[in-house]
Write an enzyme that holds these catalytic residues in place. Structure first.
Site, PDB file in Angstrom:
ATOM      1  N   ARG A   1       0.852  -1.185   0.000  1.00 47.02           N
ATOM      2  CA  ARG A   1       0.000   0.000   0.000  1.00 47.02           C
ATOM      3  C   ARG A   1       0.891   1.240   0.000  1.00 47.02           C
ATOM      4  O   ARG A   1       1.871   1.308   0.747  1.00 47.02           O
ATOM      5  CB  ARG A   1      -0.920   0.037   1.234  1.00 47.02           C
ATOM      6  CG  ARG A   1      -2.080  -0.953   1.179  1.00 47.02           C
ATOM      7  CD  ARG A   1      -3.128  -0.575   0.119  1.00 47.02           C
ATOM      8  NE  ARG A   1      -4.201  -1.566   0.041  1.00 47.02           N
ATOM      9  CZ  ARG A   1      -4.268  -2.575  -0.822  1.00 47.02           C
ATOM     10  NH1 ARG A   1      -3.306  -2.754  -1.708  1.00 47.02           N
ATOM     11  NH2 ARG A   1      -5.301  -3.403  -0.822  1.00 47.02           N
TER      12      ARG A   1
ATOM     13  N   HIS B   1      -0.483  -0.200  -9.967  1.00 46.29           N
ATOM     14  CA  HIS B   1      -1.250  -1.110  -9.096  1.00 46.29           C
ATOM     15  C   HIS B   1      -1.757  -2.326  -9.896  1.00 46.29           C
ATOM     16  O   HIS B   1      -2.959  -2.612  -9.942  1.00 46.29           O
ATOM     17  CB  HIS B   1      -2.433  -0.375  -8.421  1.00 46.29           C
ATOM     18  CG  HIS B   1      -2.879  -1.039  -7.157  1.00 46.29           C
ATOM     19  ND1 HIS B   1      -3.295  -0.347  -6.051  1.00 46.29           N
ATOM     20  CD2 HIS B   1      -2.975  -2.356  -6.814  1.00 46.29           C
ATOM     21  CE1 HIS B   1      -3.632  -1.192  -5.086  1.00 46.29           C
ATOM     22  NE2 HIS B   1      -3.448  -2.422  -5.531  1.00 46.29           N
TER      23      HIS B   1
ATOM     24  N   GLU C   1      -4.384   6.995  -5.333  1.00 41.14           N
ATOM     25  CA  GLU C   1      -4.532   6.270  -6.601  1.00 41.14           C
ATOM     26  C   GLU C   1      -5.917   6.530  -7.198  1.00 41.14           C
ATOM     27  O   GLU C   1      -6.905   6.354  -6.489  1.00 41.14           O
ATOM     28  CB  GLU C   1      -4.340   4.769  -6.359  1.00 41.14           C
ATOM     29  CG  GLU C   1      -2.927   4.441  -5.896  1.00 41.14           C
ATOM     30  CD  GLU C   1      -2.737   2.975  -5.512  1.00 41.14           C
ATOM     31  OE1 GLU C   1      -3.711   2.206  -5.550  1.00 41.14           O
ATOM     32  OE2 GLU C   1      -1.611   2.613  -5.168  1.00 41.14           O
TER      33      GLU C   1
HETATM   34  P1  NAD Z   1      -1.589 -11.274   5.213  1.00 35.80           P
HETATM   35  O1  NAD Z   1      -2.621 -10.803   6.172  1.00 35.80           O
HETATM   36  O2  NAD Z   1      -1.489 -12.717   4.875  1.00 35.80           O
HETATM   37  O3  NAD Z   1      -0.134 -10.793   5.715  1.00 35.80           O
HETATM   38  C1  NAD Z   1       0.112  -9.536   6.295  1.00 35.80           C
HETATM   39  C2  NAD Z   1       1.161  -9.734   7.368  1.00 35.80           C
HETATM   40  O4  NAD Z   1       1.496  -8.445   7.905  1.00 35.80           O
HETATM   41  C3  NAD Z   1       0.674 -10.589   8.545  1.00 35.80           C
HETATM   42  O5  NAD Z   1       1.586 -11.654   8.784  1.00 35.80           O
HETATM   43  C4  NAD Z   1       0.604  -9.612   9.704  1.00 35.80           C
HETATM   44  O6  NAD Z   1       0.928 -10.211  10.958  1.00 35.80           O
HETATM   45  C5  NAD Z   1       1.677  -8.609   9.292  1.00 35.80           C
HETATM   46  N1  NAD Z   1       1.566  -7.363  10.030  1.00 35.80           N
HETATM   47  C6  NAD Z   1       0.466  -6.775  10.544  1.00 35.80           C
HETATM   48  N2  NAD Z   1       0.799  -5.644  11.196  1.00 35.80           N
HETATM   49  C7  NAD Z   1       2.139  -5.526  11.091  1.00 35.80           C
HETATM   50  C8  NAD Z   1       3.073  -4.573  11.566  1.00 35.80           C
HETATM   51  N3  NAD Z   1       2.680  -3.513  12.294  1.00 35.80           N
HETATM   52  N4  NAD Z   1       4.370  -4.761  11.255  1.00 35.80           N
HETATM   53  C9  NAD Z   1       4.767  -5.833  10.541  1.00 35.80           C
HETATM   54  N5  NAD Z   1       3.928  -6.785  10.074  1.00 35.80           N
HETATM   55  C10 NAD Z   1       2.634  -6.618  10.347  1.00 35.80           C
HETATM   56  O7  NAD Z   1      -1.814 -10.378   3.911  1.00 35.80           O
HETATM   57  P2  NAD Z   1      -1.299 -10.714   2.436  1.00 35.80           P
HETATM   58  O8  NAD Z   1      -2.337 -11.486   1.699  1.00 35.80           O
HETATM   59  O9  NAD Z   1       0.085 -11.210   2.510  1.00 35.80           O
HETATM   60  O10 NAD Z   1      -1.299  -9.226   1.807  1.00 35.80           O
HETATM   61  C11 NAD Z   1      -0.360  -8.261   2.263  1.00 35.80           C
HETATM   62  C12 NAD Z   1      -0.710  -6.910   1.698  1.00 35.80           C
HETATM   63  O11 NAD Z   1      -0.540  -6.920   0.283  1.00 35.80           O
HETATM   64  C13 NAD Z   1      -2.178  -6.487   1.855  1.00 35.80           C
HETATM   65  O12 NAD Z   1      -2.400  -5.902   3.126  1.00 35.80           O
HETATM   66  C14 NAD Z   1      -2.351  -5.490   0.766  1.00 35.80           C
HETATM   67  O13 NAD Z   1      -2.051  -4.203   1.263  1.00 35.80           O
HETATM   68  C15 NAD Z   1      -1.310  -5.870  -0.262  1.00 35.80           C
HETATM   69  N6  NAD Z   1      -1.867  -6.297  -1.547  1.00 35.80           N
HETATM   70  C16 NAD Z   1      -1.517  -5.601  -2.656  1.00 35.80           C
HETATM   71  C17 NAD Z   1      -2.018  -5.974  -3.891  1.00 35.80           C
HETATM   72  C18 NAD Z   1      -1.633  -5.237  -5.157  1.00 35.80           C
HETATM   73  O14 NAD Z   1      -2.307  -5.394  -6.189  1.00 35.80           O
HETATM   74  N7  NAD Z   1      -0.571  -4.445  -5.175  1.00 35.80           N
HETATM   75  C19 NAD Z   1      -2.897  -7.065  -3.993  1.00 35.80           C
HETATM   76  C20 NAD Z   1      -3.231  -7.772  -2.831  1.00 35.80           C
HETATM   77  C21 NAD Z   1      -2.703  -7.380  -1.606  1.00 35.80           C
END
Ligand code: NAD
Length: 320
Positions: free
Chosen positions: A238, A286, A267
């Site tokens: 993000r 994105h 965005e």
């Molecule tokens: P997920 O929930 O499986 O993993 C997120 C991880 O972040 C978890 O392990 C959580 O414990 C950790 N976390 C939470 N707070 C934290 C902190 N303060 N410090 C460090 N780690 C922390 O999510 P995911 O499926 O792996 O997705 C991750 C991110 O990817 C989503 O939140 C989203 O923002 C992003 N995403 C982007 C796209 C894109 O098109 N660019 C698409 C899907 C997801």
């Protein structure tokens, strides 16, 4: 039963089918809806089912559209829906917990590989005649980097972070992880370290944590100062995780050698976004989530969410 899709275009620009939703009710699909309550409530009208990707559904809209019983979000993040207001009104909200893990991890690594070989710049040089004019059989215009034995630091070691770690491991990289929670099963993929250790030891840093008050601006002047000279930063998570002015300054000074970004603070971005003038910065619009395979998976889960709700056994519900 009326089903309104408020903003279907990015999920299905024409290469997928809305048939799954159409089989469940009287379907109207709008490509886009302006992000204001008046426009959104007018589009929803007396429909019971609302499907949205990024169009906000506010408490005000729900006050006007009293027929709404279900809001299906076509994404993992559901902050665009006032979930508290929906709950108060007995409206079920669902999301798509996972659909694009492999694709997002793939783009994060693509940004790293692109930097290591400067594929498009070298190809452009070849097409411009530079190879034909070269006295040698090979030339390169940028340092070329081998990833084996380099260190990748992953901030947020969930589904996508772990998928990126698997690819990085296959490339011979050493992987460090920082997460607010430690997963026993993920320990096989990386060495968990503190955030400061990760910042200090990583050659590449890839962001995979969600946007939360605790993570907003996690990459800023102070955290960049703790990084190695010439570090590479990748963000496919993000935009607001990065303070963009601080990243710009670090790219200008060379402290950060390169940034590969798929997300920005707003965005679509504003033309005056400071990073558009940054050197050594590649930005994709994105696209990490968007391969056809991922969007097809997303559509399948979204239809199944609605079907389950209609059968009285909702799945993938989200709470305030
Ligand atoms: P997920 O929930 O499986 O993993 C997120 C991880 O972040 C978890 O392990 C959580 O414990 C950790 N976390 C939470 N707070 C934290 C902190 N303060 N410090 C460090 N780690 C922390 O999510 P995911 O499926 O792996 O997705 C991750 C991110 O990817 C989503 O939140 C989203 O923002 C992003 N995403 C982007 C796209 C894109 O098109 N660019 C698409 C899907 C997801």
């Amino acid at each position: 039963m009326k089903i309104i899709v408020l903003d279907g275009y990015t999920e299905n620009p024409g290469d997928l089918s809305w048939e799954g939703f159409a089989s469940l009710g009287e379907l109207t699909v709008y490509d886009r809806t302006p992000h204001d309550d008046a426009a959104v409530s007018k589009r929803i009208g007396d429909a019971e089912i609302v499907i949205t990707n990024k169009t906000p559904v506010s408490a005000k809209t729900l006050d006007i559209c009293k027929s709404v019983k279900y809001i299906g979000v076509l994404a993992t993040g559901y902050n665009i829906v006032d979930v508290g207001a929906a709950k108060e009104r007995g409206i079920v909200v669902t999301n798509i917990p996972t659909y694009g893990t492999a694709a997002v991890a793939q783009l994060a690594i693509t940004h790293i590989l692109t930097y290591c070989h400067h594929v498009s710049e070298h190809s452009a040089a070849v097409f411009a005649g530079d190879w034909c004019a070269c006295p040698d059989y090979s030339f390169w215009n940028y340092p070329l980097i081998e990833l084996a034995d380099k260190t990748l630091g992953i901030i947020g070691f969930g589904r996508i972070g772990q998928a990126a770690a698997r690819i990085a491991g296959a490339l011979g990289m050493k992987v460090l992880a920082y997460d607010a929670y430690i997963s026993e099963s993920a320990k096989a993929l990386a060495e968990y370290v503190s955030l400061d250790e990760l910042l200090a030891q990583s050659d590449f840093i890839s962001l995979h944590c969600p946007l939360l008050p605790s993570t907003e601006g996690i990459i800023n002047k102070a955290s960049i100062e703790k990084m190695k000279q010439g570090v590479v930063i990748i963000n496919t998570s993000r935009g607001p995780l990065i303070n963009e002015q601080d990243l710009y300054d670090a790219l200008e000074s060379g402290k950060v050698a390169h940034a590969g970004l798929d997300v920005l603070s707003s965005e679509p971005p504003k033309p005056e976004n400071v990073l558009f003038n940054a050197k050594n910065c590649l930005i994709t619009p994105h696209i990490a989530w968007a391969p056809l395979e991922s969007r097809r998976r997303l559509m399948g889960v979204a239809v199944n969410n609605l079907e389950s709700f209609l059968k009285g056994a909702p799945v993938n519900t989200v709470d305030a």
